[in-house]
Design a protein around this motif. Structure first.
Motif, PDB file in Angstrom:
ATOM      1  N   LYS A  11       0.836  -1.201   0.000  1.00 22.57           N
ATOM      2  CA  LYS A  11       0.000   0.000   0.000  1.00 22.57           C
ATOM      3  C   LYS A  11       0.878   1.261   0.000  1.00 22.57           C
ATOM      4  N   LYS A  12       1.979   1.206   0.710  1.00 25.58           N
ATOM      5  CA  LYS A  12       2.920   2.338   0.770  1.00 25.58           C
ATOM      6  C   LYS A  12       3.881   2.347  -0.423  1.00 25.58           C
ATOM      7  N   GLU A  13       3.727   1.350  -1.300  1.00 29.55           N
ATOM      8  CA  GLU A  13       4.558   1.217  -2.494  1.00 29.55           C
ATOM      9  C   GLU A  13       6.045   1.144  -2.165  1.00 29.55           C
ATOM     10  N   LEU A  14       6.353   0.313  -1.178  1.00 30.63           N
ATOM     11  CA  LEU A  14       7.734   0.107  -0.760  1.00 30.63           C
ATOM     12  C   LEU A  14       8.158  -1.326  -1.047  1.00 30.63           C
ATOM     13  N   THR A  15       9.419  -1.498  -1.412  1.00 27.71           N
ATOM     14  CA  THR A  15       9.967  -2.840  -1.581  1.00 27.71           C
ATOM     15  C   THR A  15      10.498  -3.311  -0.225  1.00 27.71           C
ATOM     16  N   GLN A  16      10.766  -4.591  -0.138  1.00 29.63           N
ATOM     17  CA  GLN A  16      11.373  -5.116   1.084  1.00 29.63           C
ATOM     18  C   GLN A  16      12.731  -4.468   1.317  1.00 29.63           C
ATOM     19  N   MET A  17      13.478  -4.238   0.256  1.00 27.86           N
ATOM     20  CA  MET A  17      14.801  -3.610   0.372  1.00 27.86           C
ATOM     21  C   MET A  17      14.687  -2.187   0.895  1.00 27.86           C
ATOM     22  N   GLU A  18      13.708  -1.446   0.423  1.00 30.39           N
ATOM     23  CA  GLU A  18      13.535  -0.066   0.876  1.00 30.39           C
ATOM     24  C   GLU A  18      13.206  -0.006   2.362  1.00 30.39           C
ATOM     25  N   ILE A  19      12.316  -0.874   2.817  1.00 35.76           N
ATOM     26  CA  ILE A  19      11.986  -0.892   4.245  1.00 35.76           C
ATOM     27  C   ILE A  19      13.211  -1.283   5.059  1.00 35.76           C
ATOM     28  N   ALA A  20      13.909  -2.313   4.625  1.00 34.99           N
ATOM     29  CA  ALA A  20      15.107  -2.753   5.337  1.00 34.99           C
ATOM     30  C   ALA A  20      16.111  -1.615   5.463  1.00 34.99           C
ATOM     31  N   ASN A  21      16.337  -0.893   4.381  1.00 37.22           N
ATOM     32  CA  ASN A  21      17.277   0.231   4.411  1.00 37.22           C
ATOM     33  C   ASN A  21      16.795   1.338   5.344  1.00 37.22           C
ATOM     34  N   LEU A  22      15.505   1.622   5.331  1.00 37.06           N
ATOM     35  CA  LEU A  22      14.957   2.685   6.179  1.00 37.06           C
ATOM     36  C   LEU A  22      15.082   2.383   7.668  1.00 37.06           C
ATOM     37  N   ILE A  23      15.007   1.098   8.028  1.00 38.19           N
ATOM     38  CA  ILE A  23      15.063   0.762   9.455  1.00 38.19           C
ATOM     39  C   ILE A  23      16.414   0.198   9.886  1.00 38.19           C
ATOM     40  N   GLY A  24      17.323   0.023   8.935  1.00 39.13           N
ATOM     41  CA  GLY A  24      18.677  -0.389   9.279  1.00 39.13           C
ATOM     42  C   GLY A  24      18.879  -1.868   9.516  1.00 39.13           C
ATOM     43  N   ILE A  25      18.148  -2.707   8.762  1.00 37.21           N
ATOM     44  CA  ILE A  25      18.356  -4.155   8.847  1.00 37.21           C
ATOM     45  C   ILE A  25      18.607  -4.687   7.439  1.00 37.21           C
ATOM     46  N   LYS A  26      19.051  -5.940   7.356  1.00 39.53           N
ATOM     47  CA  LYS A  26      19.274  -6.560   6.055  1.00 39.53           C
ATOM     48  C   LYS A  26      17.931  -6.912   5.416  1.00 39.53           C
ATOM     49  N   ARG A  27      17.919  -6.908   4.078  1.00 41.35           N
ATOM     50  CA  ARG A  27      16.691  -7.252   3.367  1.00 41.35           C
ATOM     51  C   ARG A  27      16.252  -8.668   3.708  1.00 41.35           C
ATOM     52  N   ALA A  28      17.188  -9.585   3.819  1.00 44.70           N
ATOM     53  CA  ALA A  28      16.859 -10.969   4.148  1.00 44.70           C
ATOM     54  C   ALA A  28      16.179 -11.058   5.518  1.00 44.70           C
ATOM     55  N   THR A  29      16.621 -10.245   6.453  1.00 47.50           N
ATOM     56  CA  THR A  29      15.994 -10.223   7.778  1.00 47.50           C
ATOM     57  C   THR A  29      14.562  -9.739   7.670  1.00 47.50           C
ATOM     58  N   TYR A  30      14.358  -8.649   6.927  1.00 47.82           N
ATOM     59  CA  TYR A  30      12.991  -8.148   6.754  1.00 47.82           C
ATOM     60  C   TYR A  30      12.116  -9.181   6.053  1.00 47.82           C
ATOM     61  N   THR A  31      12.658  -9.821   5.027  1.00 43.86           N
ATOM     62  CA  THR A  31      11.899 -10.841   4.305  1.00 43.86           C
ATOM     63  C   THR A  31      11.444 -11.941   5.252  1.00 43.86           C
ATOM     64  N   ASN A  32      12.341 -12.395   6.125  1.00 41.95           N
ATOM     65  CA  ASN A  32      11.984 -13.436   7.081  1.00 41.95           C
ATOM     66  C   ASN A  32      10.944 -12.969   8.088  1.00 41.95           C
ATOM     67  N   ILE A  33      10.978 -11.696   8.444  1.00 45.33           N
ATOM     68  CA  ILE A  33       9.950 -11.143   9.330  1.00 45.33           C
ATOM     69  C   ILE A  33       8.609 -11.157   8.612  1.00 45.33           C
ATOM     70  N   GLU A  34       8.599 -10.712   7.366  1.00 43.13           N
ATOM     71  CA  GLU A  34       7.356 -10.659   6.598  1.00 43.13           C
ATOM     72  C   GLU A  34       6.792 -12.057   6.340  1.00 43.13           C
ATOM     73  N   LEU A  35       7.656 -13.020   6.144  1.00 42.80           N
ATOM     74  CA  LEU A  35       7.214 -14.393   5.904  1.00 42.80           C
ATOM     75  C   LEU A  35       6.781 -15.102   7.188  1.00 42.80           C
ATOM     76  N   GLY A  36       7.083 -14.508   8.331  1.00 44.77           N
ATOM     77  CA  GLY A  36       6.730 -15.130   9.600  1.00 44.77           C
ATOM     78  C   GLY A  36       7.765 -16.128  10.088  1.00 44.77           C
ATOM     79  N   ASN A  37       8.923 -16.160   9.456  1.00 45.02           N
ATOM     80  CA  ASN A  37       9.997 -17.070   9.865  1.00 45.02           C
ATOM     81  C   ASN A  37      10.817 -16.510  11.016  1.00 45.02           C
ATOM     82  N   LYS A  38      10.707 -15.210  11.241  1.00 45.72           N
ATOM     83  CA  LYS A  38      11.493 -14.547  12.289  1.00 45.72           C
ATOM     84  C   LYS A  38      10.616 -13.491  12.948  1.00 45.72           C
TER      85      LYS A  38
END
Length: 74
Positions: free
Chosen positions: A11-38
């Motif tokens: 809805k905010k038109e953000l990629t996983q990489m953009e969010i990761a960069n904005l909050i200071g984490i790796k994209r893979a970490t954000y992806t795992n959070i979004e997938l419910g793995n972490k």
């Protein structure tokens, strides 16, 4: 999968990489959070909610509930 998290990100038109960069984490970490793995730490969760402009805490919950119906013998 945390569908509300992904839905709000799109809805905010953000990629996983953009969010990761904005909050200071790796994209893979954000992806795992979004997938419910972490699960995110409190600070990371607060940053994600801030970037996405989401107020409720339920964004990190997968509310898929399952009721097991098991018959018992008597």
């Amino acid at each position: 999968m945390r569908k509300k998290l992904k839905k709000q990100r799109l809805k905010k038109e953000l990629t996983q990489m953009e969010i990761a960069n904005l909050i200071g984490i790796k994209r893979a970490t954000y992806t795992n959070i979004e997938l419910g793995n972490k699960n995110p730490s409190f600070n990371v969760a607060a940053k994600i909610k801030g970037v996405l402009g989401y107020q409720d805490d339920d964004i990190f919950l997968d509310v898929t509930c399952r009721k097991d119906t098991e018959k018992t013998s008597t």
